[in-house]
Design an enzyme around this catalytic site. Structure first.
Site, PDB file in Angstrom:
ATOM      1  N   HIS A 122      -3.483   7.256   0.964  1.00  0.00           N
ATOM      2  CA  HIS A 122      -3.804   5.924   0.446  1.00  0.00           C
ATOM      3  C   HIS A 122      -5.205   5.571   0.936  1.00  0.00           C
ATOM      4  CE1 HIS A 122      -4.078   1.717  -0.100  1.00  0.00           C
ATOM      5  NE2 HIS A 122      -3.907   1.433   1.184  1.00  0.00           N
TER       6      HIS A 122
ATOM      7  N   ASN B 269     -10.060  -0.509  -1.773  1.00  0.00           N
ATOM      8  CA  ASN B 269      -8.627  -0.280  -1.541  1.00  0.00           C
ATOM      9  C   ASN B 269      -7.858  -0.851  -2.738  1.00  0.00           C
ATOM     10  OD1 ASN B 269      -5.935  -0.546  -0.768  1.00  0.00           O
ATOM     11  ND2 ASN B 269      -6.415  -1.034   1.357  1.00  0.00           N
TER      12      ASN B 269
ATOM     13  N   CYS C  51       0.824  -1.226   0.000  1.00  0.00           N
ATOM     14  CA  CYS C  51       0.000   0.000   0.000  1.00  0.00           C
ATOM     15  C   CYS C  51       0.850   1.266   0.000  1.00  0.00           C
ATOM     16  CB  CYS C  51      -0.946  -0.003   1.188  1.00  0.00           C
ATOM     17  SG  CYS C  51      -2.167  -1.320   1.066  1.00  0.00           S
TER      18      CYS C  51
HETATM   19  N1  COA Z   1     -19.001  -9.303   6.212  1.00  0.00           N
HETATM   20  C1  COA Z   1     -19.624  -9.580   7.370  1.00  0.00           C
HETATM   21  N2  COA Z   1     -18.974  -9.962   8.470  1.00  0.00           N
HETATM   22  C2  COA Z   1     -17.638 -10.062   8.405  1.00  0.00           C
HETATM   23  C3  COA Z   1     -16.933  -9.790   7.220  1.00  0.00           C
HETATM   24  C4  COA Z   1     -17.671  -9.397   6.090  1.00  0.00           C
HETATM   25  N3  COA Z   1     -17.084  -9.122   4.914  1.00  0.00           N
HETATM   26  N4  COA Z   1     -15.614  -9.971   7.447  1.00  0.00           N
HETATM   27  C5  COA Z   1     -15.494 -10.347   8.717  1.00  0.00           C
HETATM   28  N5  COA Z   1     -16.704 -10.398   9.300  1.00  0.00           N
HETATM   29  C6  COA Z   1     -17.041 -10.772  10.672  1.00  0.00           C
HETATM   30  C7  COA Z   1     -15.968 -11.566  11.348  1.00  0.00           C
HETATM   31  O1  COA Z   1     -16.115 -12.931  11.063  1.00  0.00           O
HETATM   32  C8  COA Z   1     -16.190 -11.260  12.821  1.00  0.00           C
HETATM   33  O2  COA Z   1     -17.262 -12.035  13.266  1.00  0.00           O
HETATM   34  P1  COA Z   1     -17.311 -12.555  14.798  1.00  0.00           P
HETATM   35  O3  COA Z   1     -17.338 -11.342  15.642  1.00  0.00           O
HETATM   36  O4  COA Z   1     -18.580 -13.343  14.827  1.00  0.00           O
HETATM   37  O5  COA Z   1     -16.094 -13.374  14.979  1.00  0.00           O
HETATM   38  C9  COA Z   1     -16.620  -9.832  12.749  1.00  0.00           C
HETATM   39  O6  COA Z   1     -17.123  -9.589  11.445  1.00  0.00           O
HETATM   40  C10 COA Z   1     -15.486  -8.871  13.003  1.00  0.00           C
HETATM   41  O7  COA Z   1     -16.109  -7.702  13.177  1.00  0.00           O
HETATM   42  P2  COA Z   1     -15.384  -6.523  13.841  1.00  0.00           P
HETATM   43  O8  COA Z   1     -14.521  -6.952  14.989  1.00  0.00           O
HETATM   44  O9  COA Z   1     -16.426  -5.537  14.162  1.00  0.00           O
HETATM   45  O10 COA Z   1     -14.442  -6.086  12.692  1.00  0.00           O
HETATM   46  P3  COA Z   1     -13.666  -4.757  12.654  1.00  0.00           P
HETATM   47  O11 COA Z   1     -14.468  -3.665  13.248  1.00  0.00           O
HETATM   48  O12 COA Z   1     -12.283  -4.980  13.186  1.00  0.00           O
HETATM   49  O13 COA Z   1     -13.595  -4.481  11.122  1.00  0.00           O
HETATM   50  C11 COA Z   1     -11.995  -4.407   9.383  1.00  0.00           C
HETATM   51  C12 COA Z   1     -12.832  -5.301  10.305  1.00  0.00           C
HETATM   52  C13 COA Z   1     -11.121  -5.315   8.539  1.00  0.00           C
HETATM   53  C14 COA Z   1     -12.924  -3.632   8.479  1.00  0.00           C
HETATM   54  C15 COA Z   1     -11.158  -3.446  10.252  1.00  0.00           C
HETATM   55  O14 COA Z   1     -10.408  -4.155  11.186  1.00  0.00           O
HETATM   56  C16 COA Z   1     -10.261  -2.582   9.448  1.00  0.00           C
HETATM   57  O15 COA Z   1     -10.699  -1.705   8.762  1.00  0.00           O
HETATM   58  N6  COA Z   1      -8.915  -2.812   9.540  1.00  0.00           N
HETATM   59  C17 COA Z   1      -7.965  -2.126   8.719  1.00  0.00           C
HETATM   60  C18 COA Z   1      -7.861  -2.881   7.441  1.00  0.00           C
HETATM   61  C19 COA Z   1      -7.147  -2.119   6.385  1.00  0.00           C
HETATM   62  O16 COA Z   1      -7.298  -0.948   6.244  1.00  0.00           O
HETATM   63  N7  COA Z   1      -6.368  -2.852   5.609  1.00  0.00           N
HETATM   64  C20 COA Z   1      -5.651  -2.322   4.531  1.00  0.00           C
HETATM   65  C21 COA Z   1      -4.424  -1.685   5.023  1.00  0.00           C
HETATM   66  S1  COA Z   1      -3.564  -0.998   3.743  1.00  0.00           S
END
Ligand code: COA
Length: 333
Positions: free
Chosen positions: A260, A290, A115
């Site tokens: 980004h 992204n 990224c």
């Molecule tokens: N749709 C629905 N549910 C999903 C899912 C999807 N696409 N992907 C994961 N889940 C579920 C998981 O299985 C988990 O379920 P559980 O609680 O029953 O185990 C739950 O959602 C996780 O939710 P939550 O903890 O609220 O997730 P989050 O708030 O941490 O959000 C991200 C997840 C990935 C969106 C978040 O962590 C994030 O934005 N991280 C940064 C990622 C990023 O920017 N990456 C690129 C960097 S360059």
């Protein structure tokens, strides 16, 4: 010492638009879940046989070259950032020469900084220009990622976030004082590599692939989303402030921040931390997801097309991602 000026910007997005609702037919997810956590509404999927990382990079590059008032033969060097190269080897920078006739066998360098790839690529190109080695350099970010992730329940945590696309800029040596790239700052914390990575086909195992890897999901990337989020909101502002301090500039001097496009929540948090009003922060993740190394040049290109980038503006670019690798660039347009 000459400065590097961006004299042309270009972008290319594959035609196929895939909405969050489209993804609900392939996995247990919802438009609400995706939008609330990432801000993404839709993304583009590449078309096999039409789009490749190098061909998309070439389309964005030709737009940038034309807007710069240049011809392919004016380009002295290519710096190409991607995590999803057409082939394991050679790099997509080399393959660009199958799509664009540069009339000369100019050098091409692939950058592996995920990224943060475009920032690293820009920084490398800037140094070549400053030393006088090259005068005009094509800097490209291009990704085909929608085939890296699995459109399934086990792949849903990552597959809903990423998209395909390409962006490019033409950098040229300029003697105009105070204009162009003022500084770039680059950082890496390799101890966090496994928090966001794709192991295979790496070289650690005797057998790069075996059929069980498909079943076990070992061929899929892994992301510790929460850990990435926490580090991104810390390092984005830090590396922008580092660049500003280097130039004796302040947060309020920034005309436009082009971050980004990792996640809309990260972008909002960074803008808030730097006290930037919404109109000074570019966000287009709702349309493209992204797009990793392509996200900054695409966002910069759109901002320029929308008249948001003007002569004399201070443009800040910043990125954070797998590695962890992060960086920033300050540009006086
Ligand atoms: N749709 C629905 N549910 C999903 C899912 C999807 N696409 N992907 C994961 N889940 C579920 C998981 O299985 C988990 O379920 P559980 O609680 O029953 O185990 C739950 O959602 C996780 O939710 P939550 O903890 O609220 O997730 P989050 O708030 O941490 O959000 C991200 C997840 C990935 C969106 C978040 O962590 C994030 O934005 N991280 C940064 C990622 C990023 O920017 N990456 C690129 C960097 S360059």
């Amino acid at each position: 010492m000459p400065a590097s000026k961006i004299i042309g910007v270009g972008m290319y997005l594959p035609e196929e638009v895939v909405t969050n609702d489209d993804l609900t037919k392939l996995m247990d997810t919802s438009d609400q879940w995706i939008q609330e956590r990432t801000g993404i509404k839709e993304r583009r999927f590449f078309k096999e046989g039409v789009d490749t990382v190098s061909s998309m990079g070439a389309k964005a590059s030709l737009m940038a070259i034309e807007r710069a008032g240049k011809k392919p033969e004016d380009i002295d060097f290519i710096v190409f950032a991607t995590l999803s190269a057409d082939y394991c080897f050679p790099g997509s920078g080399a393959l660009m020469q199958q799509h664009i006739d540069f009339k000369r066998n100019i050098g091409a360098l692939d950058i592996r900084a995920q990224c943060a790839g475009f920032i690293y690529a820009l920084s490398v190109a800037d140094q070549y220009i400053k030393t006088g080695m090259y005068k005009t350099i094509l800097v490209v970010g291009s990704e085909v990622q929608t085939n890296v992730f699995e459109l399934s329940n086990r792949g849903r945590d990552m597959s809903v976030i990423f998209g395909d696309g390409a962006g490019a800029v033409v950098l040229e040596a300029s003697e105009e004082t105070g204009k162009g790239i003022l500084t770039t700052k680059l950082h890496t914390d390799g101890r966090s590599a496994e928090e966001l990575y794709l192991e295979h086909p790496g070289s650690r195992r005797k057998q790069r692939f075996n059929p069980t890897m498909i079943e076990t999901g070992e061929l899929l990337p892994h992301m510790n989303g929460k850990h990435v989020f926490i580090n991104a909101v810390k390092y984005f502002p830090e590396v922008i402030r580092e660049a500003l301090a280097d130039q004796n500039l302040k947060e309020e001097d920034i005309s436009l921040l082009v971050p980004h496009q990792a996640n809309a929540r990260i972008t909002v948090a960074v803008g808030k931390e730097l006290n930037l009003p919404d109109e000074k922060v570019v966000s287009n993740i709702h349309k493209y997801g992204n797009t990793t190394a392509a996200s900054i040049p695409i966002a910069l290109c759109e901002a320029w097309q929308d008249g948001r980038v003007k002569e004399g503006d201070l443009i800040a670019l910043a990125a954070f991602g797998s590695g962890f690798m992060w960086g920033s660039a300050l540009i006086r347009w």
